[in-house]
Scaffold this active site. Structure first.
Site: not given
Length: 620
Positions: A310, A353
């Site tokens: 992330d 991501e």
């Protein structure tokens, strides 16, 4: 486990301080063995450290002073000559300013259930992994670039609840979600973060426990059972992991020794104002060792098939700088991280991501890349959603939103995502983003998911969208499963199931995802009719598929499309099938190619193309 008093040699200490240690969880934290419990913590520049322990079923605190490691003045240690299994504990740190603060253990492998937050002493895991699972974990991801990958993004706490309204445990979840995901045709599950975190509504992205599975859903062994059951059912499992930033809560990593320690030393790069989190200082060897060890721990101890990492934007680019210059420190750390994980866990898949246009994220490090296997395709996701939210009569003006992604698709290896971020904060669900009547919304949702599957790239879909979740995702008890009482939603679930079956069965839709020879436009620029058509190819010529997508609300009864060779062509899938709530029955008859050149092909066929339809054709 190793006894830390004797194991932190000069060589291991050098590894830790230089950012080369990948197994720090064996040396730091709490460990129980052979009649003793040891506690070891890195806290430089302080006056004193003690461990405050509380026995199970008791509220009486016991303070145990710690001493400096004989070889290292930044590491505090104590060995207690008794077994302290399941004791709750935290560290009391007297800072250089004589202030006493309490902190949970950065290396704790278990924590109290929120709102309590103390660390819990754990023994060595006795979980007995079946040999078949261990073998499967070593071999399942071979040739993944040329395999189908349809990922179901799952938030455990809001997928479904137990009958009493409580969270499902990892074990209960295994009996509920795995059969569902398998039935729907997904190949993988991606768990939104389950590293320990204090606030449910953070979705897990504000981490306090980098080695502790959250106690909301059970124990570490319960999680291992879930991993095992996924493996036994042929479902891959990714963990959404947050290596760049962490929670600001005072009991955890923030100002761990009374000053910035784990967080960025440079004030202008320290805080993320949008998320309210702190960025790790990845120039610091000890922080690098902490993060490397966390990554290795989840892959080694829990046998995950890989990570989705992330918020890499603040590692690839300088935080809080609107000019977005490249972050050399963050890039160096990510290369160290991916190289280490790929060396020691070569079967693991690493997904970035990466919301910005940093180059070569999925290139090999030796070729100047960052070393990930895939990155999320935010550009495709945003462009397509803008296009689909536009009324059909106006789509011709932004036709480039549909065809633009192919210009850059082969620069990286992409996953085409419809992730949780797209269905919160007033954005609506996929279904509700779409214009038109209730019936037209479903027609267009099938079209959108059909285009998603036919477009090059692996696939990810957030939970609930597979059956046409009507409301956006909120942190509510569970998804709106009552929608299955309505025919349109049952048909939508059946459609997604059949669509993913076609995806898995048609090699042309995945085998050459990252190769330009796997895709050929027939007509990318038909803005007047709002139609695109293209060929998807696998390694074998007989796998070739013709894909036609009509984004218009107008049907085209005799739509001409070029085909690469003569012969008969059969429609093998249509989003307009009456089984799914459409208006057609699958055309079983063959369409014979005529010698009329079209779309730069020597032959062509004329087909019936209903409004809002994706159809797939193959040579019979």
């Amino acid at each position: 486990m190793i006894s830390q008093a004797n194991s932190l040699t000069q060589e291991k200490l050098l590894e830790f301080h230089e950012g080369r240690m990948t197994d720090a969880y064996l040396y730091f934290g709490s460990h129980v063995q052979e009649g003793e419990t040891t506690f070891t913590v890195w806290v430089p520049g302080v006056e004193q450290v003690a461990v405050i322990c509380t026995a199970p079923q008791s509220n009486l605190e016991e303070k145990i002073p710690m001493t400096l490691h004989p070889l290292d003045s930044s590491i505090w240690h104590v060995s207690v000559p008794r077994m302290m299994m399941d004791y709750r504990y935290e560290y009391e740190i007297e800072t250089a300013q004589k202030e006493k603060i309490r902190k949970v253990d950065p290396f704790a492998r278990a924590s109290e259930k929120r709102p309590q937050n103390k660390s819990i002493v754990q023994g060595k895991s006795q979980y007995d992994w079946p040999q078949a699972v261990l073998v499967q974990k070593e071999t399942s991801n071979r040739q993944h670039f040329e395999s189908a990958m349809a990922i179901y993004e799952l938030h455990i706490g809001t997928w479904k609840r137990a009958k009493d309204g409580q969270f499902l445990t990892y074990r209960e979840l295994a009996e509920e979600v795995i059969p569902y995901v398998k039935k729907q045709g997904f190949t993988h599950i991606e768990l939104m973060p389950i590293t320990e975190h204090p606030l449910d509504e953070s979705w897990g992205y504000q981490t306090t426990g980098y080695f502790a599975p959250t106690s909301r859903y059970g124990t570490a062994d319960d999680l291992k059972y879930f991993v095992q059951r996924c493996s036994e059912n042929g479902i891959g499992l990714f963990l959404d992991w947050v290596p760049g930033h962490f929670c600001v809560d005072a009991h955890a990593l923030a100002s761990f020794n009374g000053t910035p320690l784990y967080e960025e030393a440079r004030p202008e790069r320290r805080m993320n104002p949008d998320w309210g989190t702190l960025n790790f200082d990845v120039r610091k060897g000890e922080v690098i060792s902490f993060l490397l060890s966390s990554g290795h721990y989840w892959l080694g101890e829990f046998k995950f098939d890989g990570f989705r990492m992330d918020a890499l934007v603040n590692l690839l680019f300088v935080p809080n700088d609107p000019a977005r210059p490249h972050n050399d420190d963050g890039v160096a750390f990510l290369r160290t991280l991916t190289a280490s994980l790929r060396q020691h866990h070569p079967q693991a898949i690493l997904i970035a991501e990466d919301a910005w246009h940093f180059p070569k994220v999925t290139e090999e490090i030796e070729e100047g890349g960052i070393g990930f296997h895939y990155k999320w395709n935010f550009g495709w996701m945003n462009d397509v959603q803008v296009y689909m939210k536009t009324p059909p009569s106006q789509r011709s003006r932004i036709h480039g939103n549909i065809n633009f992604s192919i210009f850059y698709h082969y620069e990286e290896r992409y996953i085409s995502t419809f992730s949780h971020d797209e269905f919160v904060h007033g954005q609506g669900s996929l279904l509700n983003k779409l214009p038109g009547t209730y019936e037209e919304k479903f027609h267009q949702l099938r079209l959108l998911l059909g285009f998603w599957v036919a477009h090059p790239g692996k696939k990810l879909l957030f939970m609930g969208q597979e059956f046409g979740h009507f409301d956006e995702w909120k942190f509510q008890p569970e998804l709106d499963w009552h929608l299955y009482d309505f025919k349109a939603h049952r048909q939508m679930a059946l459609f997604t199931k059949d669509l993913l079956r076609v995806y898995r069965n048609e090699k042309a839709l995945f085998e050459l995802d990252d190769k330009q020879e796997g895709f050929l436009w027939l007509d990318a620029d038909n803005s007047e009719q709002s139609v695109v058509s293209f060929i998807r190819r696998g390694r074998s010529p007989e796998d070739e598929c013709i894909v036609i997508c009509n984004f218009s609300d107008r049907p085209y009864p005799r739509f001409q499309v070029g085909v690469p060779s003569n012969g008969a062509y059969l429609q093998v899938f249509s989003t307009d099938d009456a089984l799914y709530g459409g208006n057609s029955t699958l055309q079983k008859s063959s369409f014979l190619a005529a010698d009329h050149a079209f779309n730069n092909q020597n032959q062509s066929i004329e087909v019936n193309l209903p409004a809002f339809t994706m159809s797939i054709w193959k040579k019979n």
